[in-house]
Each structure stands twice: as structure tokens, then as C-alpha cells.
Write a protein that holds these residues in place. Structure first.
Motif, PDB file in Angstrom:
ATOM      1  N   LEU A 267       5.188  -2.954  -2.051  1.00 53.96           N
ATOM      2  CA  LEU A 267       5.306  -1.407  -2.513  1.00 53.96           C
ATOM      3  C   LEU A 267       3.917  -0.955  -3.036  1.00 53.96           C
ATOM      4  O   LEU A 267       3.689   0.184  -3.508  1.00 53.96           O
ATOM      5  N   ASP A 268       3.105  -1.785  -2.932  1.00 53.44           N
ATOM      6  CA  ASP A 268       1.673  -1.463  -3.547  1.00 53.44           C
ATOM      7  C   ASP A 268       0.858  -0.623  -2.656  1.00 53.44           C
ATOM      8  O   ASP A 268      -0.238  -0.963  -2.221  1.00 53.44           O
ATOM      9  N   CYS A 269       1.180   0.284  -2.418  1.00 53.22           N
ATOM     10  CA  CYS A 269       0.614   1.545  -1.478  1.00 53.22           C
ATOM     11  C   CYS A 269       0.005   2.980  -2.258  1.00 53.22           C
ATOM     12  O   CYS A 269       0.915   3.184  -3.153  1.00 53.22           O
ATOM     13  N   LYS A 270      -1.211   2.970  -2.144  1.00 54.63           N
ATOM     14  CA  LYS A 270      -1.658   4.207  -2.855  1.00 54.63           C
ATOM     15  C   LYS A 270      -1.566   5.540  -2.287  1.00 54.63           C
ATOM     16  O   LYS A 270      -2.014   6.515  -2.986  1.00 54.63           O
ATOM     17  N   SER A 271      -1.203   5.547  -1.045  1.00 49.66           N
ATOM     18  CA  SER A 271      -0.999   6.859  -0.326  1.00 49.66           C
ATOM     19  C   SER A 271       0.431   7.032   0.299  1.00 49.66           C
ATOM     20  O   SER A 271       0.779   6.051   0.982  1.00 49.66           O
ATOM     21  N   PRO A 272       1.172   7.971   0.198  1.00 43.71           N
ATOM     22  CA  PRO A 272       2.414   8.336   0.826  1.00 43.71           C
ATOM     23  C   PRO A 272       2.453   8.649   2.312  1.00 43.71           C
ATOM     24  O   PRO A 272       1.189   9.290   2.723  1.00 43.71           O
TER      25      PRO A 272
END
Length: 345
Positions: A267-272
Motif C-alpha cells: 500500500l506504500d504508493c505515493k501517487s494515486p
């Protein structure tokens, strides 16, 4: 007004049922410490891969191959024919490329092995070696690319410039069709739940959906809002180190966030994803974030119920357990639904 996104869950379910190992995953009932009834969709056995991502990557790859066959041969190809020797020989010409924080890469690798295609998976340096080893056992080519997911995604895009097929689960301007297919595959899970609630009840009043780039949360949300006869509150759950969807919703525009590495690696994503954000911004009710400690406590709670998962897999349950701290004001008679999205690795 933009036309709302509509996924064809019947198409996804019909094709997915052609897979010899397809079985609906169970829906478990657990009592939360708060006293609320908690229903858990257990994805730890999905396609024997141990994660929901198998629904998206394999379905998207099959759909792409069927479309390519139609263009090349001017005839339709039935999904079950993808396993025929003649078609498998034809599929060998294609190479699929993606970036992954873990499970999407496994889904693409599993699909490539099923359909006899090639694949290259780009992993960031922070992805555990265990995931790399699992990819290698599926005959995937693994490339370490960059310090984080965003850098590995840029590498995958560059690596698909010579005829390879980029199979990403995240959308951006100019690239949305294939992520749409991945998300359409996820609606199989939502339809399994809907059918179960319709047959046996009770319908959930609150649904907690974890999000990285947002594909899963958006696909489930879209299916709920379009199809379900009972409409629950939908709560999107992100790591506090990577709350890109919450921040994008607050600003009403796509926003990249910065933060430390989270133990919720998937879940460690910085942009959707643009496609996911558009759906969640319009259709979700609330956005919350949880800490790594919250997620680890949820892992421990689920283990007492014989559910072995990871911090990423337990994130939705973590938000249920911490509902009071999140000021969610869940009534005593509420029925909460959360997804355990992957098995312990």
C-alpha cells in the motif's frame, strides 16, 4: 459531466470461471473487540496465489490476448482456447512488462506462465527478496529498478517501448484501458460478496477498503454503488506514510505525497491511479489513514482467528479496530466488512 465508470463484472466473472483453479473465496464472521459484527472477505487462498491481485492481472492479460488474436486473425477466440497448444505457441510472441510492490507482479507472472507469454517485472529496492524469489519460480524476468514504487514504474514504462505490453494496475493521463481491465477483474470479488449477502445476509453497513494506488478500493466501490441493493458507508484506508488518495480528495486534484517507507509495503504508493481517484473522490464516504503499529496489531488480532496475513492485508481490519480513534461513529448495531487481501509471506 464525465460519463461514470462502469465495469462489466459479468464479462470478468465469465472469463475468470474458465480458470481451472477458480473458486469463490470465503466470507468469515468475526466479533470485533468493540462488539461490532465484522465480516472478512478472506483472499489468502485466491487462485492458490494467496492474494486478490490474481483476479486483475490474469484477467487483464487474457482479455488483451483475446483482443490481439481478434485483430490478427479477424476471428473471435474463446477464453478456454487460450490453453490450447496452438494458441500457446502464438502467445509466446508477447512480452508483458509491469512494476510491482509484490502481488501484481505475481499475478502478471502467473498469467504469463498460464498463457505461455513472456514477462519482465520491475521491483523497487524495498520489495522483499521473498517476492523476487516467488517471481523467479514462475519463470519471470525480475529487474530491480529504483528506490521506490514510483521509480520502478517509470522504469517499466521505459522498458515497454519496443512492442512489449505494459500491464500496469495504475492509470495516468493517456494510459487507462489496461488498468481498467485490471480493476474490472477485481469486481469478481465484489460480485462474490454481493451474491453471498443476497443469499444469506446480513448486508454490511460499513465497508473498509485499503488502498495503494487505489485500484482495488475503486473497483469494489464502483460495483457497490452500481449493483448492490443495500448501500453502505465506504471508508478508504491508507498508510499514514502514503495517504495519496486522502490528500488528493482533500485538494480535489491528483496529488503526490512524500513520506517514510511503510511496513504496509503493498500500500506504500505515493501517487494515486487517475482512474481510481476519479471513482473514489466521487463515491467513497470517508478517507482515513492508519499507522504501521495499527496494521501490525490487526495482523495479531486476525492471527487469533486463524487468519495469517500481512500489515497490507490487514489494513482494512485495522481501521475497524481503530474506528473510535478515527472518530468514525459506528453504531452498535453496525455490520462492518473488510478485506484480508493477501496471505502471510
Amino acid at each position: 459531466m464525465d460519463r461514470p465508470t462502469v465495469f462489466d463484472f459479468n464479462r470478468a466473472l465469465t472469463l475468470t470461471r474458465q480458470c481451472p483453479v477458480y473458486q469463490p473465496t470465503p466470507l468469515l464472521k468475526i466479533k470485533a473487540p468493540s462488539g461490532h459484527q465484522l465480516m472478512v472477505k478472506d483472499e489468502t487462498s485466491r487462485f492458490r496465489m494467496g492474494a486478490f491481485k490474481a483476479l486483475g492481472g490474469i484477467y487483464a492479460m487474457a482479455t488483451i490476448l483475446i483482443a490481439r488474436w481478434r485483430v490478427e486473425n479477424q476471428t473471435d477466440l474463446k477464453p478456454e482456447c487460450l490453453f490450447m497448444e496452438e494458441i500457446q505457441a502464438w502467445s509466446r510472441q508477447f512480452t508483458f512488462v509491469c512494476a510491482s510492490a509484490g502481488n501484481h507482479g505475481l499475478a502478471v507472472a502467473r498469467g504469463a506462465k498460464l498463457f505461455n507469454a513472456g514477462c519482465r517485472i520491475h521491483l523497487a529496492d524495498n520489495v522483499p527478496v521473498a517476492f523476487e524469489n516467488r517471481l523467479l519460480t514462475l519463470d519471470a524476468t525480475v529487474v530491480r529498478s529504483g528506490a521506490n514504487y514510483e521509480e520502478s514504474m517509470r522504469a517499466a514504462v521505459a522498458d515497454s517501448a519496443n512492442g512489449e505490453i505494459l500491464l500496469s494496475d495504475s492509470a495516468w493521463p493517456g494510459y487507462s484501458h489496461i488498468p481498467f481491465l485490471v480493476m474490472e477483474g477485481y469486481t469478481v470479488m465484489a460480485e462474490e460478496m454481493r451474491a453471498g449477502f443476497q443469499a444469506e445476509g446480513p448486508w454490511p453497513t460499513h465497508v473498509f477498503l485499503q488502498a495503494g494506488v487505489g485500484g482495488l478500493a475503486a473497483a469494489i466501490t464502483c460495483h457497490i454503488r452500481s449493483i448492490w441493493s443495500h448501500q453502505p458507508k465506504i471508508i478508504v484506508v491508507e498508510p499514514d506514510a502514503a495517504a495519496c488518495i486522502m490528500e488528493s480528495h482533500r485538494r480535489k486534484t491528483l496529488t503526490e505525497v512524500k513520506g517514510p517507507v511503510s511496513s504496509m509495503g503493498r500500500l506504500d504508493c505515493k501517487s494515486p491511479s487517475t482512474l481510481a481517484f476519479d471513482i473514489l473522490h466521487r463515491q467513497a464516504d470517508k478517507f482515513v489513514c492508519i499507522s504501521d503499529l495499527d496494521a501490525e496489531r490487526a495482523v495479531e488480532f486476525l492471527a487469533t482467528h486463524q487468519l495469517c496475513t500481512t500489515p497490507s492485508g490487514a489494513a482494512g481490519v485495522a481501521a475497524v479496530l481503530g474506528a473510535a480513534e478515527q472518530n468514525l461513529e459506528i453504531p452498535e448495531n453496525a455490520v462492518c466488512l473488510a478485506l484480508v487481501t493477501e496471505a502471510e509471506t
